[in-house]
Design an enzyme around this catalytic site. Structure first.
Site, PDB file in Angstrom:
ATOM      1  N   GLY A  19     -35.346 -49.890 111.633  1.00 22.28           N
ATOM      2  CA  GLY A  19     -36.740 -50.604 112.449  1.00 22.28           C
ATOM      3  C   GLY A  19     -37.690 -51.750 111.414  1.00 22.28           C
ATOM      4  N   GLY A  73     -40.180 -55.330 124.179  1.00 20.54           N
ATOM      5  CA  GLY A  73     -41.132 -55.619 124.990  1.00 20.54           C
ATOM      6  C   GLY A  73     -40.781 -57.185 126.313  1.00 20.54           C
ATOM      7  NE  ARG A 116     -46.966 -56.052 109.873  1.00 20.83           N
ATOM      8  CZ  ARG A 116     -45.940 -56.404 109.408  1.00 20.83           C
ATOM      9  NH1 ARG A 116     -46.495 -57.321 108.425  1.00 20.83           N
ATOM     10  NH2 ARG A 116     -44.593 -56.055 109.582  1.00 20.83           N
ATOM     11  NE  ARG A 140     -70.632 -32.133 131.215  1.00 24.12           N
ATOM     12  CZ  ARG A 140     -70.218 -31.222 131.858  1.00 24.12           C
ATOM     13  NH1 ARG A 140     -70.017 -31.837 133.635  1.00 24.12           N
ATOM     14  NH2 ARG A 140     -68.878 -29.995 132.345  1.00 24.12           N
ATOM     15  NE  ARG A 152     -66.007 -32.995 118.861  1.00 24.28           N
ATOM     16  CZ  ARG A 152     -65.754 -32.255 119.362  1.00 24.28           C
ATOM     17  NH1 ARG A 152     -66.524 -31.216 120.702  1.00 24.28           N
ATOM     18  NH2 ARG A 152     -63.929 -31.525 119.632  1.00 24.28           N
ATOM     19  N   GLY A 205     -63.771 -30.860 129.069  1.00 19.53           N
ATOM     20  CA  GLY A 205     -63.083 -31.273 130.195  1.00 19.53           C
ATOM     21  C   GLY A 205     -62.603 -32.307 130.689  1.00 19.53           C
ATOM     22  CE1 TYR A 224     -48.754 -53.567 118.575  1.00 18.94           C
ATOM     23  CE2 TYR A 224     -47.754 -51.459 119.750  1.00 18.94           C
ATOM     24  CZ  TYR A 224     -49.064 -51.871 119.806  1.00 18.94           C
ATOM     25  OH  TYR A 224     -49.941 -52.894 120.350  1.00 18.94           O
ATOM     26  CD  GLU A 225     -45.436 -57.145 115.320  1.00 14.17           C
ATOM     27  OE1 GLU A 225     -45.790 -57.010 116.203  1.00 14.17           O
ATOM     28  OE2 GLU A 225     -45.314 -57.986 114.249  1.00 14.17           O
ATOM     29  CD  GLU A 273     -45.075 -45.298 110.149  1.00 13.41           C
ATOM     30  OE1 GLU A 273     -45.384 -44.451 110.916  1.00 13.41           O
ATOM     31  OE2 GLU A 273     -45.098 -45.170 109.227  1.00 13.41           O
TER      32      GLU A 273
HETATM   33  C1  LIG Z   1     -52.469 -62.333 125.700  1.00 10.91           C
HETATM   34  C2  LIG Z   1     -52.805 -61.946 123.885  1.00 10.91           C
HETATM   35  C3  LIG Z   1     -52.606 -60.130 122.969  1.00 10.91           C
HETATM   36  C4  LIG Z   1     -52.965 -59.951 121.835  1.00 10.91           C
HETATM   37  C5  LIG Z   1     -53.363 -58.381 121.802  1.00 10.91           C
HETATM   38  C6  LIG Z   1     -52.820 -58.401 120.813  1.00 10.91           C
HETATM   39  C7  LIG Z   1     -51.628 -57.261 120.836  1.00 10.91           C
HETATM   40  C8  LIG Z   1     -50.178 -58.009 121.524  1.00 10.91           C
HETATM   41  C9  LIG Z   1     -48.985 -56.790 121.627  1.00 10.91           C
HETATM   42  C10 LIG Z   1     -48.013 -56.717 120.787  1.00 10.91           C
HETATM   43  C11 LIG Z   1     -47.039 -55.613 121.614  1.00 10.91           C
HETATM   44  C12 LIG Z   1     -46.305 -54.367 121.008  1.00 10.91           C
HETATM   45  C13 LIG Z   1     -45.316 -55.463 120.033  1.00 10.91           C
HETATM   46  C14 LIG Z   1     -44.910 -54.474 119.089  1.00 10.91           C
HETATM   47  C15 LIG Z   1     -43.400 -55.535 118.172  1.00 10.91           C
HETATM   48  C16 LIG Z   1     -43.025 -55.252 117.043  1.00 10.91           C
HETATM   49  O1  LIG Z   1     -43.199 -54.144 116.441  1.00 10.91           O
HETATM   50  S1  LIG Z   1     -41.849 -56.480 116.308  1.00 10.91           S
HETATM   51  C17 LIG Z   1     -41.071 -54.971 115.307  1.00 10.91           C
HETATM   52  C18 LIG Z   1     -42.144 -55.660 113.920  1.00 10.91           C
HETATM   53  N1  LIG Z   1     -41.672 -54.703 113.107  1.00 10.91           N
HETATM   54  C19 LIG Z   1     -41.985 -54.510 111.978  1.00 10.91           C
HETATM   55  O2  LIG Z   1     -42.927 -54.909 111.654  1.00 10.91           O
HETATM   56  C20 LIG Z   1     -40.983 -54.234 110.928  1.00 10.91           C
HETATM   57  C21 LIG Z   1     -41.801 -53.774 109.506  1.00 10.91           C
HETATM   58  N2  LIG Z   1     -40.854 -54.030 108.372  1.00 10.91           N
HETATM   59  C22 LIG Z   1     -41.442 -55.071 107.712  1.00 10.91           C
HETATM   60  O3  LIG Z   1     -42.415 -56.229 107.456  1.00 10.91           O
HETATM   61  C23 LIG Z   1     -40.709 -54.993 106.143  1.00 10.91           C
HETATM   62  O4  LIG Z   1     -39.205 -54.575 106.268  1.00 10.91           O
HETATM   63  C24 LIG Z   1     -41.038 -55.105 105.011  1.00 10.91           C
HETATM   64  C25 LIG Z   1     -41.442 -53.115 105.543  1.00 10.91           C
HETATM   65  C26 LIG Z   1     -42.519 -55.192 104.606  1.00 10.91           C
HETATM   66  C27 LIG Z   1     -40.072 -54.793 104.000  1.00 10.91           C
HETATM   67  O5  LIG Z   1     -39.362 -55.995 103.756  1.00 10.91           O
HETATM   68  P1  LIG Z   1     -38.602 -55.720 102.819  1.00 10.91           P
HETATM   69  O6  LIG Z   1     -37.456 -57.461 102.732  1.00 10.91           O
HETATM   70  O7  LIG Z   1     -36.850 -54.587 103.129  1.00 10.91           O
HETATM   71  O8  LIG Z   1     -38.930 -55.499 101.554  1.00 10.91           O
HETATM   72  P2  LIG Z   1     -38.161 -55.694 100.119  1.00 10.91           P
HETATM   73  O9  LIG Z   1     -37.633 -56.455  99.517  1.00 10.91           O
HETATM   74  O10 LIG Z   1     -38.905 -54.831  99.293  1.00 10.91           O
HETATM   75  O11 LIG Z   1     -39.788 -56.883 100.090  1.00 10.91           O
HETATM   76  C28 LIG Z   1     -40.570 -57.204  99.320  1.00 10.91           C
HETATM   77  C29 LIG Z   1     -41.858 -57.698  99.050  1.00 10.91           C
HETATM   78  O12 LIG Z   1     -41.636 -58.850 100.706  1.00 10.91           O
HETATM   79  C30 LIG Z   1     -43.358 -58.968 100.188  1.00 10.91           C
HETATM   80  N3  LIG Z   1     -43.788 -59.314 101.915  1.00 10.91           N
HETATM   81  C31 LIG Z   1     -42.635 -58.260 102.777  1.00 10.91           C
HETATM   82  N4  LIG Z   1     -42.881 -59.059 104.130  1.00 10.91           N
HETATM   83  C32 LIG Z   1     -43.474 -60.241 103.778  1.00 10.91           C
HETATM   84  C33 LIG Z   1     -44.157 -61.094 104.759  1.00 10.91           C
HETATM   85  N5  LIG Z   1     -44.363 -61.038 105.995  1.00 10.91           N
HETATM   86  N6  LIG Z   1     -44.830 -61.903 104.474  1.00 10.91           N
HETATM   87  C34 LIG Z   1     -45.327 -61.531 102.724  1.00 10.91           C
HETATM   88  N7  LIG Z   1     -44.644 -61.693 102.243  1.00 10.91           N
HETATM   89  C35 LIG Z   1     -43.642 -60.323 102.630  1.00 10.91           C
HETATM   90  C36 LIG Z   1     -43.883 -58.374  99.918  1.00 10.91           C
HETATM   91  O13 LIG Z   1     -45.682 -58.199  99.999  1.00 10.91           O
HETATM   92  C37 LIG Z   1     -42.762 -57.880  98.397  1.00 10.91           C
HETATM   93  O14 LIG Z   1     -44.130 -59.039  97.728  1.00 10.91           O
HETATM   94  P3  LIG Z   1     -43.403 -58.252  96.031  1.00 10.91           P
HETATM   95  O15 LIG Z   1     -43.845 -56.790  96.550  1.00 10.91           O
HETATM   96  O16 LIG Z   1     -41.869 -57.920  95.455  1.00 10.91           O
HETATM   97  O17 LIG Z   1     -43.894 -59.160  95.362  1.00 10.91           O
HETATM   98  C1  LIG Z   2     -45.220 -49.539 121.961  1.00  8.36           C
HETATM   99  C2  LIG Z   2     -43.656 -50.389 121.297  1.00  8.36           C
HETATM  100  C3  LIG Z   2     -43.469 -51.618 121.260  1.00  8.36           C
HETATM  101  C4  LIG Z   2     -42.749 -52.188 120.332  1.00  8.36           C
HETATM  102  N1  LIG Z   2     -42.330 -53.391 120.637  1.00  8.36           N
HETATM  103  C5  LIG Z   2     -41.387 -53.488 119.749  1.00  8.36           C
HETATM  104  C6  LIG Z   2     -40.489 -55.285 120.337  1.00  8.36           C
HETATM  105  O1  LIG Z   2     -41.263 -56.055 120.842  1.00  8.36           O
HETATM  106  N2  LIG Z   2     -39.859 -55.209 119.181  1.00  8.36           N
HETATM  107  C7  LIG Z   2     -39.029 -54.865 118.395  1.00  8.36           C
HETATM  108  O2  LIG Z   2     -38.209 -55.663 117.961  1.00  8.36           O
HETATM  109  N3  LIG Z   2     -39.347 -53.859 118.294  1.00  8.36           N
HETATM  110  C8  LIG Z   2     -40.462 -53.199 118.691  1.00  8.36           C
HETATM  111  N4  LIG Z   2     -40.948 -52.122 118.841  1.00  8.36           N
HETATM  112  C9  LIG Z   2     -40.013 -50.644 117.176  1.00  8.36           C
HETATM  113  C10 LIG Z   2     -40.975 -50.769 115.651  1.00  8.36           C
HETATM  114  O3  LIG Z   2     -41.308 -52.396 115.552  1.00  8.36           O
HETATM  115  C11 LIG Z   2     -40.521 -49.454 115.359  1.00  8.36           C
HETATM  116  O4  LIG Z   2     -40.275 -48.919 115.803  1.00  8.36           O
HETATM  117  C12 LIG Z   2     -41.135 -49.729 113.844  1.00  8.36           C
HETATM  118  O5  LIG Z   2     -41.111 -51.318 113.660  1.00  8.36           O
HETATM  119  C13 LIG Z   2     -41.277 -48.674 113.036  1.00  8.36           C
HETATM  120  O6  LIG Z   2     -39.712 -48.544 112.820  1.00  8.36           O
HETATM  121  P1  LIG Z   2     -38.493 -47.767 113.092  1.00  8.36           P
HETATM  122  O7  LIG Z   2     -39.172 -46.916 114.239  1.00  8.36           O
HETATM  123  O8  LIG Z   2     -37.408 -47.860 112.580  1.00  8.36           O
HETATM  124  O9  LIG Z   2     -39.767 -46.232 111.978  1.00  8.36           O
HETATM  125  P2  LIG Z   2     -38.755 -45.946 111.161  1.00  8.36           P
HETATM  126  O10 LIG Z   2     -38.856 -47.303 110.664  1.00  8.36           O
HETATM  127  O11 LIG Z   2     -37.596 -45.095 110.937  1.00  8.36           O
HETATM  128  O12 LIG Z   2     -39.545 -44.532 110.848  1.00  8.36           O
HETATM  129  C14 LIG Z   2     -39.599 -43.585 110.521  1.00  8.36           C
HETATM  130  C15 LIG Z   2     -40.291 -42.709 109.541  1.00  8.36           C
HETATM  131  O13 LIG Z   2     -39.455 -43.038 107.824  1.00  8.36           O
HETATM  132  C16 LIG Z   2     -40.803 -43.494 107.604  1.00  8.36           C
HETATM  133  N5  LIG Z   2     -40.436 -44.377 106.447  1.00  8.36           N
HETATM  134  C17 LIG Z   2     -39.678 -45.495 107.194  1.00  8.36           C
HETATM  135  N6  LIG Z   2     -39.524 -46.166 105.640  1.00  8.36           N
HETATM  136  C18 LIG Z   2     -39.987 -45.556 104.978  1.00  8.36           C
HETATM  137  C19 LIG Z   2     -40.019 -46.160 103.764  1.00  8.36           C
HETATM  138  N7  LIG Z   2     -39.874 -47.266 102.932  1.00  8.36           N
HETATM  139  N8  LIG Z   2     -41.401 -45.483 102.819  1.00  8.36           N
HETATM  140  C20 LIG Z   2     -41.634 -44.670 103.057  1.00  8.36           C
HETATM  141  N9  LIG Z   2     -41.421 -43.923 104.380  1.00  8.36           N
HETATM  142  C21 LIG Z   2     -40.550 -45.001 105.289  1.00  8.36           C
HETATM  143  C22 LIG Z   2     -41.724 -43.869 108.370  1.00  8.36           C
HETATM  144  O14 LIG Z   2     -43.215 -43.896 107.753  1.00  8.36           O
HETATM  145  C23 LIG Z   2     -42.123 -43.155 109.339  1.00  8.36           C
HETATM  146  O15 LIG Z   2     -42.624 -41.772 109.149  1.00  8.36           O
HETATM  147  C24 LIG Z   2     -41.921 -51.451 118.886  1.00  8.36           C
HETATM  148  C25 LIG Z   2     -42.460 -50.081 119.288  1.00  8.36           C
HETATM  149  C26 LIG Z   2     -42.741 -49.384 119.671  1.00  8.36           C
HETATM  150  C27 LIG Z   2     -42.860 -48.217 119.752  1.00  8.36           C
END
Ligand SMILES: CCCCCCCCCCCCCCCC(=O)SCCNC(=O)CCNC(=O)[C@H](O)C(C)(C)COP(=O)(O)OP(=O)(O)OC[C@H]1O[C@@H](n2cnc3c(N)ncnc32)[C@H](O)[C@@H]1OP(=O)(O)O
Ligand SMILES: Cc1cc2nc3c(=O)[nH]c(=O)nc-3n(C[C@H](O)[C@H](O)[C@H](O)COP(=O)(O)OP(=O)(O)OC[C@H]3O[C@@H](n4cnc5c(N)ncnc54)[C@H](O)[C@@H]3O)c2cc1C
Length: 664
Positions: free
Chosen positions: A167, A201, A304, A329, A356, A425, A447-448, A450
């Site tokens: 993830g 989702g 984000r 209350r 609190r 309660g 999400y979005e 960790e």
């Molecule tokens: C109607 C309206 C309602 C509104 C209401 C809203 C609520 C709306 C509901 C939504 C409901 C749930 C929606 C859940 C949807 C998901 O959860 S979708 C899945 C989301 N998944 C994630 O966010 C995964 C998190 N992981 C990551 O973003 C990346 O893998 C990481 C952790 C940033 C690491 O990236 P990587 O390429 O593996 O890492 P690495 O090669 O070490 O590179 C890091 C370098 O890239 C750069 N970098 C990494 N990412 C970025 C970036 N994004 N940009 C620029 N530079 C970056 C770093 O700064 C670093 O730079 P340097 O220090 O090297 O200069």
């Molecule tokens: C309600 C909900 C909705 C979601 N919706 C979507 C969606 O629409 N689309 C989608 O693609 N995904 C979605 N996700 C998935 C979500 O984006 C991932 O769960 C999230 O990005 C974390 O990834 P993971 O679950 O693999 O956790 P992991 O990466 O396995 O993390 C587990 C643990 O490991 C630690 N860890 C991982 N990497 C590192 C590191 N490099 N250094 C230190 N610690 C680390 C974390 O801190 C955490 O404690 C959703 C998740 C939830 C809960």
């Protein structure tokens, strides 16, 4: 013997006895406020236009019968919840033009909360990520087609990135998209079990399209994760051959959303279905890289930012509930007496209760207000990127959005739980709305991105700045300028009444700087004897602490700056105290960092503690009015405890009446 009257009859008897106008305690609280509520609401929402729009949207929803709930949603099973949310969602979308909701940051989330609540729905990802992905990642000349189809709901999409096995670590995603130059198609494939998409989702039942993140292979070479537009279901909504898809089952919250799984078996899509705004695959398979390696992650940055505002509103709502409830209350049977013989007090008068509630209320304001200006920063950055003009701001925006997302979602989840506990309660009942709020908010910690993973991204940025500062040639982003300031030896903080904003900012900046450089020094020392990644891992707890402190300093500075813009003197005075309470509470919680090396003396620390107690007492008379300044309607709040009229007990009885167990 005659049978007792039914629970329903008994309930109505009580209801008639108790319900009679607003609760007098809450009315008295409102009358005692030191500021004009309307002026304060205009400050909180920036201007009266936004306030008016809130009211218009509320009246619109209240006047449309299709948004009514015949049965309270808490009493539905999951199928019924999904059914309800889907019906409401369609009504919500069908009425979008009529109420003209175009503002993504303020109006859309409000409209959604009023119509559906906090359970999310089948189109959450369509609007929350699929449309933004199209906007951010489609070439200008091609955007109209897919955007119009998605906007008009001809196609319903989701964002399919996370896999069973990975993830956070996007570079290790396993789904492949292999270019076949002979047919000019990509072959999307799930090579292992852990490569199955898991979590998207709206995928389980609703979406017929997805933006799929997959490892691109072209001309036999791996090019890293890229996004592809993939059709999943046919016109009859059946999965297409080569696609296996379904729901992943119930979760802690968001259960009206059909989060799903997805498996591909050598599934072919046309070449043009790759999102090619930044990187391209030509017809012959030639790969053209993007101007910045991480531009492909742009949609996540945008979401984000969206989340920060949305989540903060949850904390605001939770504070409203707990404060109003604490004011009523117990109006009939009070908990205890502070001065014997003087009668029992409202629980809001207990200093521990104020401790609190009020810091959480304070916490809810800076994040929501900051978001408004972050919104314009993100628009600015997106424009710069779209014009291929300036990539320099990207790391800053990534660091800021990741940091705010991590700190705020954590504080919001913790805050909601604290506020829930403060209601005793009744806070445990779903009637309070706290359980649903918590389940909704705590998902945002994961999400979005960790939260720990996001904090470590901020730390990367900070370590880069520290290195530049040490090298004597820093190119500092605006949010990091303070890191290059000279060291400060002693803290300036004093009594809350006399210390200036500059004193507070001085101390926060100094402590954060120390933390950043101490971590940087430890990291560089370890790097002499360890591999870089091992050293990073060994330092990662300190790295997270430095990142958190950096974000908190940012929030404190911006809260104080925002308060200075308040034109109404009475509102400004109260908000200023709230901002100082926010800062002092953070100092008190992070005392270790502040007292390290004798920076903050014991005497100063005692002043901070005393200041908090005095500020609680000073804010106490305004607390209900401050809660009202969030301008949250009962429909939006969806809480029996937080009702504006304070008539909690009859409402609780009425709510319990709907339990299916009481129907026979
Ligand atoms: C109607 C309206 C309602 C509104 C209401 C809203 C609520 C709306 C509901 C939504 C409901 C749930 C929606 C859940 C949807 C998901 O959860 S979708 C899945 C989301 N998944 C994630 O966010 C995964 C998190 N992981 C990551 O973003 C990346 O893998 C990481 C952790 C940033 C690491 O990236 P990587 O390429 O593996 O890492 P690495 O090669 O070490 O590179 C890091 C370098 O890239 C750069 N970098 C990494 N990412 C970025 C970036 N994004 N940009 C620029 N530079 C970056 C770093 O700064 C670093 O730079 P340097 O220090 O090297 O200069
Ligand atoms: C309600 C909900 C909705 C979601 N919706 C979507 C969606 O629409 N689309 C989608 O693609 N995904 C979605 N996700 C998935 C979500 O984006 C991932 O769960 C999230 O990005 C974390 O990834 P993971 O679950 O693999 O956790 P992991 O990466 O396995 O993390 C587990 C643990 O490991 C630690 N860890 C991982 N990497 C590192 C590191 N490099 N250094 C230190 N610690 C680390 C974390 O801190 C955490 O404690 C959703 C998740 C939830 C809960």
């Amino acid at each position: 013997m005659e049978r007792d009257s039914s629970p329903s009859d008994q309930f109505h008897r009580y209801k008639n006895l108790i319900q009679n106008g607003d609760n007098p305690d809450i009315t008295k609280e409102r009358q005692g406020a030191s500021f004009n509520l309307y002026n304060m609401q205009c400050f909180v929402y920036e201007n009266d236009h936004k306030l008016q729009r809130r009211q218009e949207i509320l009246e619109f929803v209240e006047s449309h019968r299709e948004f009514d709930d015949p049965v309270h949603p808490h009493f539905l099973n999951r199928d019924e919840q999904i059914d309800r949310a889907t019906r409401k969602c369609l009504a919500m979308v069908d009425n979008l033009d009529a109420i003209d909701v175009t503002d993504y940051f303020d109006e859309a989330p409000l409209y959604q909360l009023l119509t559906i609540g906090r359970e999310l729905h089948c189109l959450s990802l369509h609007y929350g990520m699929f449309l933004p992905t199209i906007q951010v990642h489609t070439e200008k000349s091609l955007i109209l087609g897919p955007f119009q189809m998605a906007a008009s709901k001809a196609i319903l999409g989701t964002f399919a990135q996370t896999e069973l096995g990975h993830g956070s670590n996007l570079s290790k995603l396993e789904t492949t998209a292999t270019y076949d130059a002979t047919t000019k198609e990509f072959v999307i494939h799930t090579p292992t079990m852990s490569a199955g998409k898991w979590w998207p989702g709206g995928l389980g039942k609703s979406a017929n399209y997805a933006a799929v993140m997959a490892q691109l292979y072209t001309s036999g070479e791996s090019k890293g994760p890229h996004l592809f537009m993939v059709q999943l279901r046919d016109n009859a909504h059946a999965p297409l051959p080569g696609v296996t898809v379904g729901d992943i089952g119930p979760k802690l919250g968001n259960n009206a959303n059909d989060n799903g799984f997805l498996i591909f078996d050598h599934y072919r899509i046309p070449r043009r279905n790759m999102f090619m705004k930044y990187s391209k695959v030509e017809a012959d398979g030639t790969y053209i890289p993007p101007p910045h390696a991480k531009l492909g992650f742009g949609a996540m940055v945008l979401v984000r930012l969206l989340m920060i505002r949305d989540q903060t509103c949850q904390l605001g709502a939770a504070a409203v509930i707990a404060i109003r409830y604490s004011a009523v209350r117990h109006s009939a049977v009070r908990q205890g007496e502070i001065n014997e013989g003087e009668g029992e007090v409202q629980i809001l008068d207990y200093r521990t209760q104020q401790y609190r509630l009020l810091p959480q209320l304070a916490r809810s304001f800076p994040s929501s207000q900051r978001m408004r200006s972050r919104n314009s920063t993100s628009k600015y950055v997106t424009k710069q990127i779209n014009n291929n003009a300036n990539m320099e701001l990207l790391p800053e925006l990534h660091a800021l959005s990741s940091g705010l997302k991590a700190v705020i979602t954590w504080e919001v989840a913790q805050g909601i739980e604290q506020l829930r506990l403060s209601c005793g309660g009744h806070g445990y009942s779903r009637a309070s709305a706290f359980p649903d709020m918590y389940a909704y908010a705590v998902g945002g910690c994961t999400y979005e991105g960790e939260n720990i993973v996001m904090l470590l991204q901020v730390a990367r940025f900070l370590m880069m700045i520290a290195k530049e500062v040490r090298s004597g040639n820093p190119k500092l982003a605006e949010i990091a300028e303070y890191i290059a300031k000279p060291d400060a030896v002693t803290a300036r903080i004093s009594s809350w009444k006399t210390c200036s904003d500059e004193d507070i900012i001085h101390d926060f900046e100094a402590v954060t700087r120390k933390l950043i450089f101490a971590t940087f020094d430890r990291l560089t020392t370890l790097e002499r004897t360890m591999k870089k990644k091992e050293a990073w891992n060994a330092c990662s707890i300190d790295l997270c602490k430095a990142a958190r402190m950096h974000v908190k300093t940012y929030l404190v500075k911006n809260f104080l700056a925002r308060v200075r813009t308040c034109e109404d003197p009475a509102s400004r005075t109260v908000m200023h105290t709230l901002a100082k309470l926010y800062a002092f509470d953070l100092i008190s919680g992070g005392g270790g960092h502040f007292m390290k090396g004798g920076f903050l003396s014991e005497k100063q620390f005692n002043e901070v503690q005393l200041g908090i107690y005095e500020m609680l007492a000073a804010i106490r008379p305004d607390s209900v009015a401050l809660a009202d300044s969030w301008a949250i309607s009962d429909l939006e709040l969806r809480s029996v405890l937080g009702r504006r009229d304070g008539n909690v007990y009859p409402a609780l009885l009425e709510w319990a009446q709907q339990s299916p167990l009481n129907q026979n």
